[in-house]
Motif scaffolding. Structure first.
Motif, PDB file in Angstrom:
ATOM      1  N   SER A  57       0.829  -1.217   0.000  1.00 60.53           N
ATOM      2  CA  SER A  57       0.000   0.000   0.000  1.00 60.53           C
ATOM      3  C   SER A  57       0.857   1.257   0.000  1.00 60.53           C
ATOM      4  O   SER A  57       1.797   1.386   0.783  1.00 60.53           O
ATOM      5  N   GLY A  58       0.530   2.151  -0.911  1.00 59.92           N
ATOM      6  CA  GLY A  58       1.260   3.401  -1.045  1.00 59.92           C
ATOM      7  C   GLY A  58       2.361   3.342  -2.085  1.00 59.92           C
ATOM      8  O   GLY A  58       2.799   4.366  -2.584  1.00 59.92           O
ATOM      9  N   ALA A  59       2.837   2.145  -2.409  1.00 62.73           N
ATOM     10  CA  ALA A  59       3.910   1.996  -3.399  1.00 62.73           C
ATOM     11  C   ALA A  59       3.411   1.373  -4.696  1.00 62.73           C
ATOM     12  O   ALA A  59       4.125   1.373  -5.683  1.00 62.73           O
ATOM     13  N   LEU A  60       2.189   0.841  -4.671  1.00 66.03           N
ATOM     14  CA  LEU A  60       1.627   0.217  -5.865  1.00 66.03           C
ATOM     15  C   LEU A  60       0.755   1.205  -6.622  1.00 66.03           C
ATOM     16  O   LEU A  60       0.102   2.052  -6.007  1.00 66.03           O
ATOM     17  N   PRO A  61       0.705   1.065  -7.942  1.00 68.59           N
ATOM     18  CA  PRO A  61      -0.242   1.894  -8.695  1.00 68.59           C
ATOM     19  C   PRO A  61      -1.665   1.429  -8.382  1.00 68.59           C
ATOM     20  O   PRO A  61      -1.858   0.297  -7.929  1.00 68.59           O
ATOM     21  N   PRO A  62      -2.649   2.287  -8.604  1.00 75.33           N
ATOM     22  CA  PRO A  62      -4.041   1.853  -8.382  1.00 75.33           C
ATOM     23  C   PRO A  62      -4.370   0.664  -9.286  1.00 75.33           C
ATOM     24  O   PRO A  62      -3.932   0.591 -10.427  1.00 75.33           O
ATOM     25  N   ALA A  63      -5.146  -0.255  -8.761  1.00 67.03           N
ATOM     26  CA  ALA A  63      -5.538  -1.449  -9.522  1.00 67.03           C
ATOM     27  C   ALA A  63      -6.598  -1.089 -10.550  1.00 67.03           C
ATOM     28  O   ALA A  63      -7.505  -0.310 -10.265  1.00 67.03           O
ATOM     29  N   ASP A  64      -6.487  -1.662 -11.749  1.00 71.99           N
ATOM     30  CA  ASP A  64      -7.528  -1.510 -12.766  1.00 71.99           C
ATOM     31  C   ASP A  64      -8.671  -2.478 -12.499  1.00 71.99           C
ATOM     32  O   ASP A  64      -9.831  -2.155 -12.721  1.00 71.99           O
ATOM     33  N   LEU A  65      -8.323  -3.676 -12.039  1.00 75.38           N
ATOM     34  CA  LEU A  65      -9.311  -4.698 -11.714  1.00 75.38           C
ATOM     35  C   LEU A  65      -9.001  -5.266 -10.334  1.00 75.38           C
ATOM     36  O   LEU A  65      -7.841  -5.468  -9.991  1.00 75.38           O
ATOM     37  N   ILE A  66     -10.042  -5.536  -9.580  1.00 76.74           N
ATOM     38  CA  ILE A  66      -9.914  -6.228  -8.299  1.00 76.74           C
ATOM     39  C   ILE A  66     -10.525  -7.612  -8.492  1.00 76.74           C
ATOM     40  O   ILE A  66     -11.679  -7.732  -8.923  1.00 76.74           O
ATOM     41  N   LEU A  67      -9.764  -8.652  -8.219  1.00 77.87           N
ATOM     42  CA  LEU A  67     -10.229 -10.024  -8.383  1.00 77.87           C
ATOM     43  C   LEU A  67     -10.295 -10.701  -7.028  1.00 77.87           C
ATOM     44  O   LEU A  67      -9.348 -10.617  -6.248  1.00 77.87           O
ATOM     45  N   HIS A  68     -11.406 -11.358  -6.763  1.00 76.61           N
ATOM     46  CA  HIS A  68     -11.570 -12.139  -5.541  1.00 76.61           C
ATOM     47  C   HIS A  68     -11.865 -13.572  -5.952  1.00 76.61           C
ATOM     48  O   HIS A  68     -12.826 -13.833  -6.670  1.00 76.61           O
ATOM     49  N   PHE A  69     -11.012 -14.496  -5.498  1.00 74.47           N
ATOM     50  CA  PHE A  69     -11.159 -15.908  -5.810  1.00 74.47           C
ATOM     51  C   PHE A  69     -11.786 -16.624  -4.623  1.00 74.47           C
ATOM     52  O   PHE A  69     -11.497 -16.307  -3.472  1.00 74.47           O
ATOM     53  N   GLU A  70     -12.606 -17.621  -4.922  1.00 73.65           N
ATOM     54  CA  GLU A  70     -13.282 -18.389  -3.883  1.00 73.65           C
ATOM     55  C   GLU A  70     -13.313 -19.851  -4.302  1.00 73.65           C
ATOM     56  O   GLU A  70     -13.599 -20.153  -5.464  1.00 73.65           O
ATOM     57  N   HIS A  71     -12.992 -20.740  -3.374  1.00 74.10           N
ATOM     58  CA  HIS A  71     -13.082 -22.172  -3.669  1.00 74.10           C
ATOM     59  C   HIS A  71     -14.539 -22.551  -3.902  1.00 74.10           C
ATOM     60  O   HIS A  71     -15.428 -22.082  -3.207  1.00 74.10           O
ATOM     61  N   ALA A  72     -14.759 -23.382  -4.898  1.00 75.36           N
ATOM     62  CA  ALA A  72     -16.094 -23.892  -5.213  1.00 75.36           C
ATOM     63  C   ALA A  72     -15.936 -25.370  -5.562  1.00 75.36           C
ATOM     64  O   ALA A  72     -15.999 -25.759  -6.724  1.00 75.36           O
ATOM     65  N   GLY A  73     -15.659 -26.169  -4.541  1.00 75.22           N
ATOM     66  CA  GLY A  73     -15.401 -27.587  -4.772  1.00 75.22           C
ATOM     67  C   GLY A  73     -14.083 -27.760  -5.502  1.00 75.22           C
ATOM     68  O   GLY A  73     -13.054 -27.269  -5.059  1.00 75.22           O
TER      69      GLY A  73
END
Length: 114
Positions: free
Chosen positions: A68-84
């Motif tokens: 945080s503070g050193a990274l450029p802003p994200a274009d996409l935020i991805l959230h992964f979730e287990h589904a079996g």
């Protein structure tokens, strides 16, 4: 799974210890960073983050809050979730470029859920 889906044909390694692994996808360089082991955001300068940022690069960052503070802003935020045996992914656009990526995905037939 994401890198394989994008077309990486080689063995994909976790960057947990190396902190960064780079793959070629056509004309694109995909840089997979795992920031879990960094103690402070200023360590990203040591990784050469500035050299990775160009129009032909894709940065995939695990544990981005550690940079945080050193990274450029994200274009996409991805959230992964287990589904079996599979994974569900939720994608949120965070910029105009992110919205354009989602538009391209939608036009390519990628299934979307609201």
């Amino acid at each position: 799974a994401l890198l394989t889906t994008l077309g990486v044909g080689e063995r994909i390694k976790s960057p947990t210890y190396s902190l960064i692994e780079t793959y070629r996808i056509g004309d694109l360089q995909a840089h997979h960073l795992d920031l879990y082991r960094i103690a402070a955001a200023d360590e990203l300068e040591w990784l050469g983050l500035a050299d990775l940022l160009d129009a032909n690069s894709l940065l995939l960052i695990e544990w981005p809050e550690r940079g945080s503070g050193a990274l450029p802003p994200a274009d996409l935020i991805l959230h992964f979730e287990h589904a079996g045996e599979r994974r569900n992914i939720a994608v949120r656009a965070n910029s105009a470029r992110g919205h354009e990526c989602l538009r391209i995905l939608a036009s390519s037939g990628v299934r979307q859920h609201s």
